[in-house]
Design an enzyme around this catalytic site. Structure first.
Site, short mmCIF file in Angstrom:
data_model
loop_
_atom_site.label_atom_id
_atom_site.label_comp_id
_atom_site.label_asym_id
_atom_site.label_seq_id
_atom_site.Cartn_x
_atom_site.Cartn_y
_atom_site.Cartn_z
N GLY A 203 1.04 -5.27 1.17
CA GLY A 203 0.04 -5.27 0.09
C GLY A 203 0.57 -5.91 -1.19
O GLY A 203 -0.20 -6.45 -2.00
N ASN B 2 4.01 -7.96 6.50
CA ASN B 2 4.85 -7.42 7.60
C ASN B 2 4.19 -6.26 8.35
O ASN B 2 4.87 -5.47 8.99
CB ASN B 2 6.19 -6.95 7.01
CG ASN B 2 6.01 -5.82 6.01
OD1 ASN B 2 5.05 -5.81 5.26
ND2 ASN B 2 6.92 -4.87 6.00
N GLU B 3 2.85 -6.17 8.26
CA GLU B 3 2.16 -5.00 8.83
C GLU B 3 2.54 -4.72 10.28
O GLU B 3 2.70 -3.57 10.69
CB GLU B 3 0.64 -5.16 8.72
CG GLU B 3 0.06 -4.86 7.35
CD GLU B 3 0.23 -5.98 6.34
OE1 GLU B 3 0.87 -7.00 6.67
OE2 GLU B 3 -0.28 -5.84 5.23
N LEU C 297 0.84 -1.20 0.00
CA LEU C 297 0.00 0.00 0.00
C LEU C 297 0.87 1.24 0.00
O LEU C 297 1.96 1.25 0.59
CB LEU C 297 -0.92 0.01 1.22
CG LEU C 297 -1.84 -1.19 1.39
CD1 LEU C 297 -2.96 -0.87 2.37
CD2 LEU C 297 -2.42 -1.65 0.07
C1 LIG Z 1 -7.97 -2.62 16.71
C2 LIG Z 1 -7.67 -3.33 15.43
C3 LIG Z 1 -8.55 -2.89 14.32
C4 LIG Z 1 -8.07 -3.49 13.01
C5 LIG Z 1 -8.59 -2.71 11.89
C6 LIG Z 1 -7.74 -2.90 10.67
C7 LIG Z 1 -7.61 -1.59 9.98
C8 LIG Z 1 -6.56 -1.66 8.91
C9 LIG Z 1 -5.22 -1.13 9.33
C10 LIG Z 1 -4.37 -0.75 8.18
C11 LIG Z 1 -3.86 -1.95 7.50
C12 LIG Z 1 -3.15 -1.57 6.27
C13 LIG Z 1 -2.45 -2.74 5.64
C14 LIG Z 1 -1.20 -2.24 5.07
C15 LIG Z 1 -0.62 -2.82 4.06
C16 LIG Z 1 0.61 -2.27 3.43
O1 LIG Z 1 0.94 -2.67 2.35
S1 LIG Z 1 1.48 -1.04 4.21
C17 LIG Z 1 2.93 -0.78 3.25
C18 LIG Z 1 3.96 -1.75 3.66
N1 LIG Z 1 5.12 -1.66 2.81
C19 LIG Z 1 6.34 -1.69 3.30
O2 LIG Z 1 6.56 -1.81 4.48
C20 LIG Z 1 7.44 -1.56 2.29
C21 LIG Z 1 8.26 -0.37 2.53
N2 LIG Z 1 9.30 -0.25 1.54
C22 LIG Z 1 10.42 -0.98 1.56
O3 LIG Z 1 10.65 -1.82 2.40
C23 LIG Z 1 11.41 -0.69 0.48
O4 LIG Z 1 11.10 0.56 -0.08
C24 LIG Z 1 11.45 -1.75 -0.64
C25 LIG Z 1 10.08 -2.02 -1.22
C26 LIG Z 1 12.05 -3.06 -0.09
C27 LIG Z 1 12.37 -1.23 -1.76
O5 LIG Z 1 13.61 -0.86 -1.22
P1 LIG Z 1 14.56 0.10 -2.06
O6 LIG Z 1 14.67 -0.40 -3.43
O7 LIG Z 1 15.81 0.25 -1.27
O8 LIG Z 1 13.77 1.48 -2.15
P2 LIG Z 1 13.66 2.62 -1.03
O9 LIG Z 1 14.85 3.49 -1.13
O10 LIG Z 1 13.37 2.01 0.29
O11 LIG Z 1 12.35 3.41 -1.47
C28 LIG Z 1 12.36 4.28 -2.60
C29 LIG Z 1 11.33 5.35 -2.39
O12 LIG Z 1 10.03 4.75 -2.31
C30 LIG Z 1 9.39 5.15 -1.09
N3 LIG Z 1 8.53 4.06 -0.63
C31 LIG Z 1 8.91 2.82 -0.34
N4 LIG Z 1 7.86 2.06 0.03
C32 LIG Z 1 6.76 2.86 -0.04
C33 LIG Z 1 5.37 2.65 0.21
N5 LIG Z 1 4.87 1.46 0.60
N6 LIG Z 1 4.54 3.69 0.05
C34 LIG Z 1 5.00 4.90 -0.36
N7 LIG Z 1 6.34 5.17 -0.62
C35 LIG Z 1 7.20 4.14 -0.46
C36 LIG Z 1 10.53 5.46 -0.14
O13 LIG Z 1 10.09 6.29 0.89
C37 LIG Z 1 11.52 6.12 -1.08
O14 LIG Z 1 11.03 7.44 -1.28
P3 LIG Z 1 12.03 8.66 -1.55
O15 LIG Z 1 13.06 8.65 -0.46
O16 LIG Z 1 11.16 9.87 -1.53
O17 LIG Z 1 12.64 8.38 -2.90
#
Ligand SMILES: CCCCCCCCCCCCC/C=C/C(=O)SCCNC(=O)CCNC(=O)[C@H](O)C(C)(C)COP(=O)(O)OP(=O)(O)OC[C@H]1O[C@@H](n2cnc3c(N)ncnc32)[C@H](O)[C@@H]1OP(=O)(O)O
Length: 303
Positions: free
Chosen positions: A154, A178-179, A109
């Protein structure tokens, strides 16, 4: 410029990106599929490229949302439209879902859609995610994920929603829900999708610990069905597709529906409540702070 600074793609891709942005500005773009000669044409949108092969009935659907294929509202919407279009074309029986970005399948996400926005935006975003999952999980087409990069949260859900998963063998290509590591909770339908793939106990452990599996572990636990050398992932997915398409459509489709309908119905019967849960969860100060800290850490990683 800030966006371009975040790109880690070759100049060739930047040129291609420029062409796509230009074409997208003109509306949906189309170009001839490379030498197909069967009348099939690539189509797509700004963030989803579809390469259909009418001769085999298989379309390759490539995600392209730099820098990390995060599931932004736009990408979710474009994916639903592309899926719907393929479902409506009677010649197509299968989709290979993959990424057009090197090293990333999908970062999950889009955290910027979940941080510092208003409740109406959170609701719209969550509804779009539900829509994509419901369509992908229940589509009558065979969908095989050719996972050619990292696939957390996601991104993992996308892959788990397919019928079969092939992962490229690279220790950086981690996959999992990994949430909890972000201080958030995987919604019940993420959890159900994983349980249906790897079973209850393995899911309980993976979800509580926020496990991100490397390829060998992902194969062992059953998060993916096959691990192949990098560069062979799309070929392996196409080979697997042959086996799936050898089954009569009506029998396979009814079986898929029988296996998945109850899980999808569980969300369908409480869709609105699920949206409200998400909005109120995300509107908590503590959750916003946790997400901001996490985003900031990601941004500072490079600095
Ligand atoms: C009481 C209980 C009630 C329960 C009710 C439930 C309600 C629901 C709750 C909400 C649940 C939501 C579920 C969520 C699901 C998700 O998917 S959350 C997102 C999770 N994703 C991650 O953790 C991944 C994060 N990213 C990374 O680990 C790395 O970026 C990568 C994918 C492994 C890639 O690494 P690398 O190539 O080294 O790139 P980076 O330098 O890290 O990143 C580049 C730029 O991209 C930006 N970025 C990375 N990931 C995201 C993202 N997911 N969203 C937006 N932006 C992202 C990162 O910040 C860098 O940006 P800049 O520095 O600006 O270039």
């Amino acid at each position: 410029m800030a966006l371009l600074a975040g790109l880690r793609v070759p100049a060739r891709s930047l040129l291609r990106a420029g062409a796509r942005l230009r074409d997208a500005a003109l509306g949906r773009w189309e170009r001839a599929a490379g030498g197909g000669g069967d009348g099939a044409r690539s189509f797509g949108s700004q963030r989803v490229l579809v390469e259909p092969d009418a001769a085999t009935g298989v379309a390759v659907m490539k995600l392209w949302n730099p820098p990390v294929n995060s599931l932004s509202l736009d990408l979710l919407t474009e994916l639903v439209i592309s899926l719907e279009k393929l479902e409506n074309e009677k010649t197509f029986r299968g989709i290979i879902l993959t990424s057009d970005l090197p090293g990333i399948f999908s970062a999950g996400l889009d955290l910027t859609e979940m941080c510092g926005r208003n409740p109406a935006h959170y609701a719209e975003y969550w509804k779009a995610l539900q829509e994509l999952w419901l369509r992908l999980y229940q589509t009558h087409l065979v969908v095989i994920a050719a996972i050619n990069g990292a696939s957390p949260a996601g991104g993992c859900l996308l892959a788990l929603s397919c019928d079969y998963r092939v992962l490229a063998d690279n220790p950086k290509f981690i996959i999992g829900l990994n949430e909890t590591l972000l201080g958030i909770v995987a919604p019940f339908w993420f959890k159900d999708t994983m349980i249906n793939t790897i079973g209850h106990r393995a899911t309980e452990r993976a979800l509580q610990l926020g496990l991100l599996f490397r390829p060998a572990e992902a194969l062992q636990v059953g998060v993916v069905d096959q691990v192949v050398p990098e560069g062979q992932v799309q070929g392996a997915a196409l080979s697997a597709m042959t086996q799936w398409l050898a089954i009569p459509d009506h029998a396979r489709q009814l079986t898929k529906s029988m296996m998945r309908k109850a899980t999808a119905d569980r969300l369908l019967t409480q869709r609105e409540a699920d949206i409200q849960n998400f909005v109120s969860f995300l509107s908590r100060d503590s959750i916003q702070k946790a997400l901001q800290v996490y985003l900031e850490k990601l941004r500072q990683k490079k600095g």
